[in-house]
Design an enzyme around this catalytic site. Sequence first.
Site: not given
Length: 323
Positions: A36, A172, A194, A223, A227, A255-256
Amino acid sequence: MPVLVAGSIATDHLMHFPGKFSEQLLADQLHKVSLSFLVDELVVRRGGVAPNICYGMAQLGGAPVLIGAVGQDFDEYRNWLTHHGVNCDFVYVSPKHHTARFVCTTDEEMNQIGSFYAGAMGEANRISIADAWKAADADLAVISAYDPAAMVQHSAECREHGFRFAADPSQQIARMSGEQMRGLIEGADLLFTNDYEKSLLESKTGLAEADIRAMVNVQVTTLGSKGVEITGREVERVHVPVAKERAKHDPTGVGDAFRAGFLTAREWGLSWERAAQVGSLLATMVLETVGTQEYSVEKDAFSARLAESYGDDCAAEVLPHLV
């Protein structure tokens, strides 16, 4: 042209651990780990892969159309997205489940441990890409991470109707079978992963890099700090370094944001290199903030930062397209 963006729609609960996960994990005890982490910060933000991408596209003046499943608790989030230029007309509202939740803890080294509750996302297979495509007069469908069955269904629907689509399986990949992964990516105009996901995709499908490349037109591989690399059937290998950063606060949604910038720049008609540069700068702007939709794109400032990272020619080519 409108772009359909299908994927998870969620609320993010983001926490910060003032230490290193690596110092708390014992290699010979991982089979019975019980930990925790006492965190020193909690922020609740709007998130989910699809809204994050849509928000970034709208910031650049694009026309994103959000596709996904939510609960009846979505009204406030819907108002936020609509106010910022995202078309939410085709979002499915579940009568019985809450909107998904993402709970994530980030340590001092920007490593993350997260959990995701699917909620209404499990009903995403009730959504018809074809209906939304025709009503919105779309040009591209982006199939990002959410319910695996729905992702495969969307790809099949795109192939059936001849719709141009991008496969963006991201996290996913860990959940989907090799058969599902092949069903998702086959015939994709673009494949986003990625570098780790790329290797995992090859391992789970049993396909070599060349086999996957034969199934899609263009493969875009981020990456991390090194990059992004772009390869394709008729595309010479392109490598673009990350944009210069001014701070590091939270990598959630980086990433989005890259996908949002990349896809919007391609819709503008820019080259693969320019698209990756726009995406990389948008990703850096997310890294510099806490939360995935807490930044804004201002024309002159964005252009100046492009020039700083990639030169005046890049800035001059992108500037006319910025709102």
